[in-house]
Scaffold this active site. Structure first.
Site, PDB file in Angstrom:
ATOM      1  N   ASN A   1     -10.387  -0.580   0.832  1.00 24.83           N
ATOM      2  CA  ASN A   1      -9.057  -0.568   0.912  1.00 24.83           C
ATOM      3  C   ASN A   1      -8.407  -1.046  -0.562  1.00 24.83           C
ATOM      4  OD1 ASN A   1      -6.118  -0.908   0.963  1.00 24.83           O
ATOM      5  ND2 ASN A   1      -6.346  -2.214   3.065  1.00 24.83           N
TER       6      ASN A   1
ATOM      7  N   HIS B   1      -2.877   6.772   2.909  1.00 19.52           N
ATOM      8  CA  HIS B   1      -3.525   5.295   2.488  1.00 19.52           C
ATOM      9  C   HIS B   1      -4.775   4.928   3.394  1.00 19.52           C
ATOM     10  CE1 HIS B   1      -4.225   1.157   1.447  1.00 19.52           C
ATOM     11  NE2 HIS B   1      -3.863   0.629   2.520  1.00 19.52           N
TER      12      HIS B   1
ATOM     13  N   CYS C   1       0.747  -1.334   0.185  1.00 18.26           N
ATOM     14  CA  CYS C   1       0.042  -0.041   0.135  1.00 18.26           C
ATOM     15  C   CYS C   1       0.627   1.328  -0.224  1.00 18.26           C
ATOM     16  CB  CYS C   1      -0.854   0.233   1.101  1.00 18.26           C
ATOM     17  SG  CYS C   1      -2.061  -1.185   1.297  1.00 18.26           S
TER      18      CYS C   1
HETATM   19  N1  ACO Z   1     -17.688  -9.016  10.925  1.00 19.85           N
HETATM   20  C1  ACO Z   1     -18.048  -9.410  12.221  1.00 19.85           C
HETATM   21  N2  ACO Z   1     -17.051  -9.564  13.073  1.00 19.85           N
HETATM   22  C2  ACO Z   1     -15.764  -9.723  12.798  1.00 19.85           C
HETATM   23  C3  ACO Z   1     -15.482  -9.318  11.684  1.00 19.85           C
HETATM   24  C4  ACO Z   1     -16.439  -8.867  10.709  1.00 19.85           C
HETATM   25  N3  ACO Z   1     -16.289  -8.601   9.283  1.00 19.85           N
HETATM   26  N4  ACO Z   1     -13.807  -9.410  11.345  1.00 19.85           N
HETATM   27  C5  ACO Z   1     -13.639  -9.841  12.585  1.00 19.85           C
HETATM   28  N5  ACO Z   1     -14.578 -10.168  13.311  1.00 19.85           N
HETATM   29  C6  ACO Z   1     -14.572 -10.398  14.698  1.00 19.85           C
HETATM   30  C7  ACO Z   1     -13.271 -11.275  15.086  1.00 19.85           C
HETATM   31  O1  ACO Z   1     -13.456 -12.610  14.837  1.00 19.85           O
HETATM   32  C8  ACO Z   1     -13.247 -11.057  16.800  1.00 19.85           C
HETATM   33  O2  ACO Z   1     -14.175 -11.892  17.323  1.00 19.85           O
HETATM   34  P1  ACO Z   1     -13.831 -12.586  18.648  1.00 19.85           P
HETATM   35  O3  ACO Z   1     -13.510 -11.318  19.493  1.00 19.85           O
HETATM   36  O4  ACO Z   1     -14.955 -13.333  18.984  1.00 19.85           O
HETATM   37  O5  ACO Z   1     -12.500 -13.327  18.384  1.00 19.85           O
HETATM   38  C9  ACO Z   1     -13.773  -9.494  16.721  1.00 19.85           C
HETATM   39  O6  ACO Z   1     -14.513  -9.290  15.658  1.00 19.85           O
HETATM   40  C10 ACO Z   1     -12.508  -8.493  16.852  1.00 19.85           C
HETATM   41  O7  ACO Z   1     -11.634  -8.571  15.752  1.00 19.85           O
HETATM   42  P2  ACO Z   1     -10.239  -7.894  15.690  1.00 19.85           P
HETATM   43  O8  ACO Z   1      -9.619  -8.367  14.667  1.00 19.85           O
HETATM   44  O9  ACO Z   1      -9.842  -7.632  17.017  1.00 19.85           O
HETATM   45  O10 ACO Z   1     -11.060  -6.495  15.113  1.00 19.85           O
HETATM   46  P3  ACO Z   1     -10.545  -5.120  15.016  1.00 19.85           P
HETATM   47  O11 ACO Z   1     -11.289  -4.048  15.886  1.00 19.85           O
HETATM   48  O12 ACO Z   1      -9.027  -5.037  15.183  1.00 19.85           O
HETATM   49  O13 ACO Z   1     -10.830  -4.669  13.646  1.00 19.85           O
HETATM   50  C11 ACO Z   1      -9.702  -4.360  11.633  1.00 19.85           C
HETATM   51  C12 ACO Z   1     -10.456  -5.547  12.504  1.00 19.85           C
HETATM   52  C13 ACO Z   1     -10.717  -3.556  10.705  1.00 19.85           C
HETATM   53  C14 ACO Z   1      -9.058  -5.208  10.446  1.00 19.85           C
HETATM   54  C15 ACO Z   1      -8.587  -3.404  12.316  1.00 19.85           C
HETATM   55  O14 ACO Z   1      -7.593  -4.311  12.980  1.00 19.85           O
HETATM   56  C16 ACO Z   1      -7.787  -2.849  11.095  1.00 19.85           C
HETATM   57  O15 ACO Z   1      -8.321  -1.692  10.358  1.00 19.85           O
HETATM   58  N6  ACO Z   1      -6.394  -2.952  11.024  1.00 19.85           N
HETATM   59  C17 ACO Z   1      -5.727  -2.355  10.230  1.00 19.85           C
HETATM   60  C18 ACO Z   1      -5.620  -2.743   8.756  1.00 19.85           C
HETATM   61  C19 ACO Z   1      -4.608  -2.000   8.054  1.00 19.85           C
HETATM   62  O16 ACO Z   1      -4.364  -0.827   7.839  1.00 19.85           O
HETATM   63  N7  ACO Z   1      -4.073  -2.436   6.797  1.00 19.85           N
HETATM   64  C20 ACO Z   1      -3.079  -1.802   5.926  1.00 19.85           C
HETATM   65  C21 ACO Z   1      -2.383  -2.725   5.317  1.00 19.85           C
HETATM   66  S1  ACO Z   1      -3.251  -3.187   3.818  1.00 19.85           S
HETATM   67  C22 ACO Z   1      -2.140  -3.604   2.702  1.00 19.85           C
HETATM   68  O17 ACO Z   1      -0.860  -3.256   2.654  1.00 19.85           O
HETATM   69  C23 ACO Z   1      -2.608  -3.975   1.404  1.00 19.85           C
END
Ligand code: ACO
Length: 313
Positions: A269, A239, A112
């Site tokens: 994204n 990004h 990214c």
């Molecule tokens: N719908 C419902 N529940 C979900 C979903 C979904 N789509 N996805 C995950 N969950 C659940 C998980 O299973 C977990 O459940 P549990 O507590 O029972 O285990 C709970 O939600 C919390 O999951 P987390 O992964 O801790 O959720 P988080 O608040 O961290 O959000 C997210 C996830 C949105 C991916 C966030 O961590 C994020 O944005 N991270 C950064 C991503 C990023 O910037 N990437 C850039 C690089 S991309 C590239 O280089 C191509």
């Protein structure tokens, strides 16, 4: 000192809109969860278009807007991590589509951070006199590398492309010095797994913590090297990974007067396409006026980063 400047922008996204409710029909998720955790409402999915198609469409618009003839372009760089074609490069294929006859063309894969890396690479070539006019493109078909059974990632990704025409400027730069680097010790946190049928994987919380802390000093350094303070920025285009990351970086940076790109809401994204796509839309809508200093900041797989301050065309 000679430099380079962005003289025109273009963007393209496929027609198919995928909503959060559509995704709730595929995996165990909900519109509420996706909006709260990511800010994403829709994303665009390419059904028939390839990465080359997306890149050529965005680049064609940028080239038309620049007023340059195809034979004046002597460098084409495409940032992508989702293209399946290895050779010939996407860049030379785009050159062929646009009738650019003899430009050097190559692809850049820096996740990214790819577009900002490609922009700096082209800027350095133009400064050195190795080219006069470059097309710099970010293009991704993330839907090709999405695991549609994995709810933690499939809700995040989208397809699209953005492009910039960069021209040699003997009086100095509209593209500021780049701040770039990587942290390979955390390379596992964002990756494309599974070899010839790659799938996007990430450790979301690791990336989230890193993005909201480590990137702010990098953004400050890009401003410092450009000779401005964050408060003087007219636009911030990071990004578009997650709206919470976009807003956390901008708040901590203190870019109080800047219009902030929030294209992630509509586009998800789009990896290396997200920065030029969001910048092109801000400029097209007149929200980032001509001459305004805009911070571009790419980050992602590597973990890698690249950022610079540019003058809006
Ligand atoms: N719908 C419902 N529940 C979900 C979903 C979904 N789509 N996805 C995950 N969950 C659940 C998980 O299973 C977990 O459940 P549990 O507590 O029972 O285990 C709970 O939600 C919390 O999951 P987390 O992964 O801790 O959720 P988080 O608040 O961290 O959000 C997210 C996830 C949105 C991916 C966030 O961590 C994020 O944005 N991270 C950064 C991503 C990023 O910037 N990437 C850039 C690089 S991309 C590239 O280089 C191509």
């Amino acid at each position: 000192m000679p430099g380079s400047r962005i003289t025109a922008l273009g963007h393209h996204q496929p027609g198919k809109v995928l909503t959060n409710d559509d995704l709730a029909g595929l995996v165990d998720t909900s519109d509420e969860w996706i909006r709260q955790r990511t800010g994403i409402v829709t994303r665009r999915i390419a059904e028939t278009e390839s990465v080359t198609d997306l890149a050529a469409a965005a680049a064609g618009k940028a080239l038309a807007s620049s007023g340059l003839a195809p034979d004046e372009i002597d460098m084409v760089v495409v940032a992508t991590c989702s293209a399946m074609d290895r050779c010939p490069s996407i860049a030379t294929q785009v050159a062929g589509r646009l009738g650019v006859p003899s430009a050097v063309g190559f692809d850049v894969n820096n996740g990214c951070a790819g577009f900002c890396t490609a922009l700096a690479t082209a800027d350095h070539a133009l400064r050195a006199g190795a080219a006069r006019h470059a097309l710099v493109i970010g293009a991704e078909k993330m839907s090709d590398v999405t695991d549609w059974t994995d709810r933690s990632t499939c809700v995040l990704l989208g397809d699209g492309a953005g492009a910039a025409v960069l021209s040699h400027d003997p009086t100095g730069g509209g593209v500021g010095p780049v701040v770039w680097g990587s942290d390979p010790t955390r390379g596992h946190a964002v990756r494309l797994d599974d070899g010839w049928q790659p799938r996007f994987r990430q450790e979301g919380q690791t990336v989230f913590r890193w993005a909201t802390t480590a990137l702010v000093p990098i953004a400050e350094e890009a401003c410092r090297r450009a000779g401005i303070t964050p408060a003087e920025l007219g636009a911030v285009v990071t990004h578009q990974a997650n709206l919470r990351i976009v807003e956390a970086i901008t708040r901590r940076l203190g870019a109080d007067r800047a219009v902030v790109a929030r294209d992630v809401v509509d586009s998800g994204n789009t990896s290396a396409a997200s920065v030029p796509l969001a910048l092109a839309k801000l400029v097209e809508r007149g929200e980032a006026p001509s001459g305004a200093p805009a911070l571009l900041l790419g980050f992602g797989g590597g973990l890698s980063w690249a950022g610079q301050v540019v003058t809006c065309p």
